[in-house]
Write a protein that holds these residues in place. Structure first.
Motif, PDB file in Angstrom:
ATOM      1  N   VAL A   4       0.879  -1.166   0.000  1.00  0.00           N
ATOM      2  CA  VAL A   4       0.000   0.000   0.000  1.00  0.00           C
ATOM      3  C   VAL A   4       0.917   1.216   0.000  1.00  0.00           C
ATOM      4  O   VAL A   4       1.916   1.244   0.726  1.00  0.00           O
ATOM      5  CB  VAL A   4      -0.927   0.019   1.240  1.00  0.00           C
ATOM      6  CG1 VAL A   4      -1.778   1.286   1.272  1.00  0.00           C
ATOM      7  CG2 VAL A   4      -1.819  -1.218   1.272  1.00  0.00           C
ATOM      8  N   ALA A   6       1.271   5.540   0.134  1.00  0.00           N
ATOM      9  CA  ALA A   6       0.591   6.746   0.604  1.00  0.00           C
ATOM     10  C   ALA A   6       1.449   7.962   0.267  1.00  0.00           C
ATOM     11  O   ALA A   6       2.678   7.875   0.206  1.00  0.00           O
ATOM     12  CB  ALA A   6       0.368   6.659   2.113  1.00  0.00           C
ATOM     13  N   ARG A  20     -10.329   9.827   7.001  1.00  0.00           N
ATOM     14  CA  ARG A  20     -10.984   8.575   6.575  1.00  0.00           C
ATOM     15  C   ARG A  20     -12.456   8.596   6.951  1.00  0.00           C
ATOM     16  O   ARG A  20     -12.826   9.079   8.024  1.00  0.00           O
ATOM     17  CB  ARG A  20     -10.314   7.366   7.220  1.00  0.00           C
ATOM     18  CG  ARG A  20      -8.979   7.010   6.576  1.00  0.00           C
ATOM     19  CD  ARG A  20      -8.611   5.551   6.790  1.00  0.00           C
ATOM     20  NE  ARG A  20      -9.449   4.649   6.048  1.00  0.00           N
ATOM     21  CZ  ARG A  20      -9.049   3.962   4.961  1.00  0.00           C
ATOM     22  NH1 ARG A  20      -7.822   4.068   4.505  1.00  0.00           N
ATOM     23  NH2 ARG A  20      -9.887   3.146   4.363  1.00  0.00           N
ATOM     24  N   TYR A  22     -14.196   5.528   6.521  1.00  0.00           N
ATOM     25  CA  TYR A  22     -14.463   4.115   6.813  1.00  0.00           C
ATOM     26  C   TYR A  22     -13.124   3.409   6.967  1.00  0.00           C
ATOM     27  O   TYR A  22     -12.121   3.980   6.526  1.00  0.00           O
ATOM     28  CB  TYR A  22     -15.273   3.471   5.670  1.00  0.00           C
ATOM     29  CG  TYR A  22     -14.445   3.290   4.414  1.00  0.00           C
ATOM     30  CD1 TYR A  22     -14.279   4.328   3.500  1.00  0.00           C
ATOM     31  CD2 TYR A  22     -13.762   2.084   4.172  1.00  0.00           C
ATOM     32  CE1 TYR A  22     -13.483   4.181   2.375  1.00  0.00           C
ATOM     33  CE2 TYR A  22     -12.968   1.937   3.043  1.00  0.00           C
ATOM     34  CZ  TYR A  22     -12.837   2.981   2.152  1.00  0.00           C
ATOM     35  OH  TYR A  22     -12.037   2.847   1.046  1.00  0.00           O
ATOM     36  N   GLU A  31      -5.102  10.553   7.572  1.00  0.00           N
ATOM     37  CA  GLU A  31      -4.060   9.721   6.970  1.00  0.00           C
ATOM     38  C   GLU A  31      -3.405  10.448   5.813  1.00  0.00           C
ATOM     39  O   GLU A  31      -3.919  11.454   5.320  1.00  0.00           O
ATOM     40  CB  GLU A  31      -4.666   8.416   6.446  1.00  0.00           C
ATOM     41  CG  GLU A  31      -5.586   8.617   5.238  1.00  0.00           C
ATOM     42  CD  GLU A  31      -6.097   7.320   4.623  1.00  0.00           C
ATOM     43  OE1 GLU A  31      -5.792   6.224   5.138  1.00  0.00           O
ATOM     44  OE2 GLU A  31      -6.811   7.426   3.602  1.00  0.00           O
ATOM     45  N   LEU A  32      -2.284   9.881   5.383  1.00  0.00           N
ATOM     46  CA  LEU A  32      -1.726  10.246   4.089  1.00  0.00           C
ATOM     47  C   LEU A  32      -2.540   9.484   3.049  1.00  0.00           C
ATOM     48  O   LEU A  32      -2.649   8.254   3.133  1.00  0.00           O
ATOM     49  CB  LEU A  32      -0.257   9.821   4.000  1.00  0.00           C
ATOM     50  CG  LEU A  32       0.683  10.367   5.066  1.00  0.00           C
ATOM     51  CD1 LEU A  32       2.115   9.901   4.767  1.00  0.00           C
ATOM     52  CD2 LEU A  32       0.622  11.890   5.135  1.00  0.00           C
ATOM     53  N   GLY A  35      -3.320   4.137  -1.540  1.00  0.00           N
ATOM     54  CA  GLY A  35      -4.076   2.900  -1.705  1.00  0.00           C
ATOM     55  C   GLY A  35      -3.191   1.759  -2.178  1.00  0.00           C
ATOM     56  O   GLY A  35      -1.963   1.857  -2.168  1.00  0.00           O
ATOM     57  N   LYS A  36      -3.842   0.710  -2.605  1.00  0.00           N
ATOM     58  CA  LYS A  36      -3.135  -0.538  -2.922  1.00  0.00           C
ATOM     59  C   LYS A  36      -2.461  -0.483  -4.294  1.00  0.00           C
ATOM     60  O   LYS A  36      -3.060  -0.019  -5.264  1.00  0.00           O
ATOM     61  CB  LYS A  36      -4.136  -1.688  -2.896  1.00  0.00           C
ATOM     62  CG  LYS A  36      -4.699  -1.922  -1.500  1.00  0.00           C
ATOM     63  CD  LYS A  36      -5.919  -2.825  -1.521  1.00  0.00           C
ATOM     64  CE  LYS A  36      -6.555  -2.893  -0.132  1.00  0.00           C
ATOM     65  NZ  LYS A  36      -8.007  -3.098  -0.191  1.00  0.00           N
ATOM     66  N   LEU A  71       1.629  -3.628   7.845  1.00  0.00           N
ATOM     67  CA  LEU A  71       0.212  -3.440   8.181  1.00  0.00           C
ATOM     68  C   LEU A  71      -0.428  -4.725   8.685  1.00  0.00           C
ATOM     69  O   LEU A  71      -1.401  -4.692   9.415  1.00  0.00           O
ATOM     70  CB  LEU A  71      -0.570  -2.964   6.959  1.00  0.00           C
ATOM     71  CG  LEU A  71      -0.446  -1.506   6.573  1.00  0.00           C
ATOM     72  CD1 LEU A  71      -1.386  -1.221   5.414  1.00  0.00           C
ATOM     73  CD2 LEU A  71      -0.743  -0.595   7.735  1.00  0.00           C
ATOM     74  N   LEU A  77       3.199  -0.872   4.078  1.00  0.00           N
ATOM     75  CA  LEU A  77       2.759   0.487   3.759  1.00  0.00           C
ATOM     76  C   LEU A  77       3.999   1.354   3.579  1.00  0.00           C
ATOM     77  O   LEU A  77       4.877   1.390   4.452  1.00  0.00           O
ATOM     78  CB  LEU A  77       1.904   1.018   4.914  1.00  0.00           C
ATOM     79  CG  LEU A  77       1.471   2.466   4.862  1.00  0.00           C
ATOM     80  CD1 LEU A  77       0.510   2.719   3.703  1.00  0.00           C
ATOM     81  CD2 LEU A  77       0.808   2.855   6.187  1.00  0.00           C
ATOM     82  N   VAL A 113      -4.194   7.937  11.713  1.00  0.00           N
ATOM     83  CA  VAL A 113      -4.359   6.474  11.721  1.00  0.00           C
ATOM     84  C   VAL A 113      -3.064   5.877  12.290  1.00  0.00           C
ATOM     85  O   VAL A 113      -1.981   6.433  12.109  1.00  0.00           O
ATOM     86  CB  VAL A 113      -4.696   5.908  10.323  1.00  0.00           C
ATOM     87  CG1 VAL A 113      -6.005   6.505   9.799  1.00  0.00           C
ATOM     88  CG2 VAL A 113      -3.576   6.109   9.334  1.00  0.00           C
ATOM     89  N   ALA A 115      -0.928   3.477  11.713  1.00  0.00           N
ATOM     90  CA  ALA A 115       0.247   3.184  10.885  1.00  0.00           C
ATOM     91  C   ALA A 115       0.984   4.473  10.529  1.00  0.00           C
ATOM     92  O   ALA A 115       2.216   4.538  10.575  1.00  0.00           O
ATOM     93  CB  ALA A 115      -0.166   2.441   9.620  1.00  0.00           C
ATOM     94  N   ASP A 116       0.249   5.513  10.205  1.00  0.00           N
ATOM     95  CA  ASP A 116       0.874   6.762   9.769  1.00  0.00           C
ATOM     96  C   ASP A 116       1.522   7.512  10.927  1.00  0.00           C
ATOM     97  O   ASP A 116       2.476   8.274  10.726  1.00  0.00           O
ATOM     98  CB  ASP A 116      -0.155   7.658   9.080  1.00  0.00           C
ATOM     99  CG  ASP A 116      -0.724   7.039   7.808  1.00  0.00           C
ATOM    100  OD1 ASP A 116      -0.803   5.801   7.721  1.00  0.00           O
ATOM    101  OD2 ASP A 116      -1.106   7.789   6.907  1.00  0.00           O
TER     102      ASP A 116
END
Ligand code: DCP
Length: 128
Positions: A4, A6, A20, A22, A31-32, A35-36, A71, A77, A113, A115-116
């Motif tokens: 992923v 960002a 975000r 959802y 978040e930054l 996507g995938k 992740l 990520l 988020v 991770a970020d």
């Protein structure tokens, strides 16, 4: 291994964050955007595609920011430094977007988020 990617989009000493919508666990957090990466796609072109979809802008992509974050099973990520080359960001898939200074970013670290949030000091460093 899935990736992923960002974007750390910087303009005039501010970083672009996207809120975000959802899933529930992270809805409302920032978040930054990204996507995938799809099969056969480079990380940079995946990021350009995702940012065009999510924010309706074109970006140029530069160097990685911070270290990759794991992740989950087989997902990493990666953040890339980026800058706008066309358009003004619109939250097409997020609840909102905002530009923050390094000081503002630190103050809202708890609203990132998870991770970020690992990249907090790397991101503050980008903002000079
Ligand atoms: N992610 C993250 N930090 C970012 C961007 C993404 O932690 N700055 C995470 C959230 C998801 C995964 O990466 O677990 C994929 O992000 P997406 O926003 O693409 O997740 P979606 O669920 O929206 O992907 P899709 O709707 O394409 O299935």
């Amino acid at each position: 291994m899935k990736t992923v990617v960002a974007a750390a989009i910087v303009r005039e000493g501010r970083l672009l964050l996207a809120q975000r919508s959802y899933p529930e666990e992270v809805a409302g957090l920032w978040e930054l955007p990204g996507g995938k990466v799809e099969d056969g796609e480079s990380i940079a072109s995946a990021l350009q595609r995702e940012i065009a979809e999510e924010l309706t802008v074109r970006i140029e992509v530069g160097e990685p920011v911070g270290e990759p974050v794991t992740l989950g099973d087989n997902v990493i990520l990666v953040a890339l430094h980026a800058w706008l080359v066309d358009g003004e960001p619109v939250a097409a898939e997020h609840s909102a977007v905002m530009w923050v200074t390094g000081e503002q970013l630190r103050a809202m670290a708890v609203d990132l988020v998870p991770a970020d949030a690992v990249w907090l000091e790397d991101l503050v460093g980008l903002l000079g």
